[in-house]
Design a protein around this motif. Structure first.
Motif, PDB file in Angstrom:
ATOM      1  N   LEU A 102       1.029  -1.181   0.173  1.00 19.83           N
ATOM      2  CA  LEU A 102      -0.141   0.129   0.193  1.00 19.83           C
ATOM      3  C   LEU A 102       0.760   1.305  -0.086  1.00 19.83           C
ATOM      4  CD1 LEU A 102      -2.848   1.572   0.349  1.00 19.83           C
ATOM      5  CD2 LEU A 102      -2.486   1.169   2.769  1.00 19.83           C
ATOM      6  N   LEU A 103       1.938   1.270   0.929  1.00 18.19           N
ATOM      7  CA  LEU A 103       2.718   2.556   1.080  1.00 18.19           C
ATOM      8  C   LEU A 103       3.390   2.782  -0.273  1.00 18.19           C
ATOM      9  CD1 LEU A 103       3.624   2.270   4.754  1.00 18.19           C
ATOM     10  CD2 LEU A 103       2.077   3.703   3.673  1.00 18.19           C
ATOM     11  N   LEU A 104       4.097   1.598  -0.844  1.00 14.73           N
ATOM     12  CA  LEU A 104       4.857   1.887  -2.205  1.00 14.73           C
ATOM     13  C   LEU A 104       3.901   2.418  -3.249  1.00 14.73           C
ATOM     14  CD1 LEU A 104       7.087  -1.250  -1.880  1.00 14.73           C
ATOM     15  CD2 LEU A 104       7.911   1.225  -1.889  1.00 14.73           C
ATOM     16  N   ALA A 105       2.696   1.629  -3.193  1.00  9.73           N
ATOM     17  CA  ALA A 105       1.736   2.278  -4.430  1.00  9.73           C
ATOM     18  C   ALA A 105       1.315   3.734  -4.132  1.00  9.73           C
ATOM     19  CB  ALA A 105       0.576   1.423  -4.199  1.00  9.73           C
ATOM     20  N   LEU A 106       1.072   4.198  -3.103  1.00 12.59           N
ATOM     21  CA  LEU A 106       0.979   5.512  -2.744  1.00 12.59           C
ATOM     22  C   LEU A 106       1.892   6.333  -3.168  1.00 12.59           C
ATOM     23  CD1 LEU A 106      -0.910   5.120   0.701  1.00 12.59           C
ATOM     24  CD2 LEU A 106      -2.149   5.824  -1.435  1.00 12.59           C
ATOM     25  N   ALA A 109       2.122   6.620  -6.700  1.00 17.45           N
ATOM     26  CA  ALA A 109       1.102   7.496  -7.350  1.00 17.45           C
ATOM     27  C   ALA A 109       1.269   8.967  -6.842  1.00 17.45           C
ATOM     28  CB  ALA A 109      -0.271   6.805  -6.951  1.00 17.45           C
ATOM     29  N   TYR A 110       2.345   9.319  -6.280  1.00 19.10           N
ATOM     30  CA  TYR A 110       2.636  10.673  -5.755  1.00 19.10           C
ATOM     31  C   TYR A 110       1.537  11.283  -4.599  1.00 19.10           C
ATOM     32  CZ  TYR A 110       5.968  10.744  -9.663  1.00 19.10           C
ATOM     33  OH  TYR A 110       7.036  10.410 -10.270  1.00 19.10           O
ATOM     34  N   MET A 111       0.990  10.226  -3.937  1.00 16.01           N
ATOM     35  CA  MET A 111      -0.030  10.477  -2.971  1.00 16.01           C
ATOM     36  C   MET A 111       0.926  10.420  -1.593  1.00 16.01           C
ATOM     37  SD  MET A 111      -2.890   8.141  -4.463  1.00 16.01           S
ATOM     38  CE  MET A 111      -4.091   8.733  -3.111  1.00 16.01           C
ATOM     39  N   ARG A 112       1.962  11.208  -1.686  1.00 19.66           N
ATOM     40  CA  ARG A 112       2.844  11.174  -0.360  1.00 19.66           C
ATOM     41  C   ARG A 112       2.225  11.761   1.050  1.00 19.66           C
ATOM     42  NH1 ARG A 112       8.705  12.407  -3.532  1.00 19.66           N
ATOM     43  NH2 ARG A 112       8.546  10.499  -4.278  1.00 19.66           N
ATOM     44  N   ASN A 113       1.078  12.637   0.743  1.00 20.29           N
ATOM     45  CA  ASN A 113       0.645  13.357   1.703  1.00 20.29           C
ATOM     46  C   ASN A 113      -0.263  12.097   2.496  1.00 20.29           C
ATOM     47  OD1 ASN A 113      -1.285  13.219  -0.358  1.00 20.29           O
ATOM     48  ND2 ASN A 113      -2.431  14.901   0.306  1.00 20.29           N
ATOM     49  N   ARG A 114      -0.838  11.103   1.724  1.00 19.81           N
ATOM     50  CA  ARG A 114      -1.501   9.969   2.229  1.00 19.81           C
ATOM     51  C   ARG A 114      -0.696   9.162   2.768  1.00 19.81           C
ATOM     52  NH1 ARG A 114      -6.017  12.320   0.700  1.00 19.81           N
ATOM     53  NH2 ARG A 114      -7.205  11.687  -0.833  1.00 19.81           N
ATOM     54  N   VAL A 115       0.551   9.047   2.696  1.00 22.09           N
ATOM     55  CA  VAL A 115       1.536   8.106   3.195  1.00 22.09           C
ATOM     56  C   VAL A 115       1.963   8.825   4.508  1.00 22.09           C
ATOM     57  CG1 VAL A 115       3.921   7.332   3.070  1.00 22.09           C
ATOM     58  CG2 VAL A 115       2.751   7.302   0.918  1.00 22.09           C
TER      59      VAL A 115
END
Length: 120
Positions: A102-106, A109-115
């Protein structure tokens, strides 16, 4: 998937209900073979048969959602499991493999704020 659907339908007609460990095996088999749509479809079958989710199934479901690129749904499930575990003191533990995927996919996907939110 149609073979599995037919088998489960026959079982239901005969009054035999597959347990959650059987569904977990099916989930894992579909995921390993790259059939993520079928893995997610198994969840619908589980609901139809009235089977409950085994806590360990969340790992398989999370991986299937990530590999299907349904990151929003995977992230929602991640937070739901974490919040539920925290709120009622249950021990639904996500495996490191599922969390890492999950963390790698985020991140990809340039969703670092979600990480970052995962760790707050």
């Amino acid at each position: 998937m149609h073979v599995v659907r037919n088998l489960l339908g026959s079982m239901k007609q005969d009054g035999v209900v597959a347990d959650s460990s059987t569904f977990k095996l099916l989930l894992d088999a579909f995921i390993r073979s790259g059939q993520f749509d079928s893995a997610i479809e198994i969840l619908d079958q589980m609901e139809e048969f009235g089977a409950s989710l085994n806590p360990h199934m969340y790992n398989s479901i999370l991986v299937a959602l990530v590999r299907k690129n349904q990151l929003g749904l995977a992230l929602s499930m991640f937070f739901k499991v974490v919040d539920t575990s925290t709120a009622n003191g249950s021990s639904i533990a996500l495996e490191a493999r599922a969390c890492n995927e999950l963390l790698l996919a985020l991140r990809r996907a340039y969703m670092r704020n979600r990480v970052q939110r995962c760790f707050l």
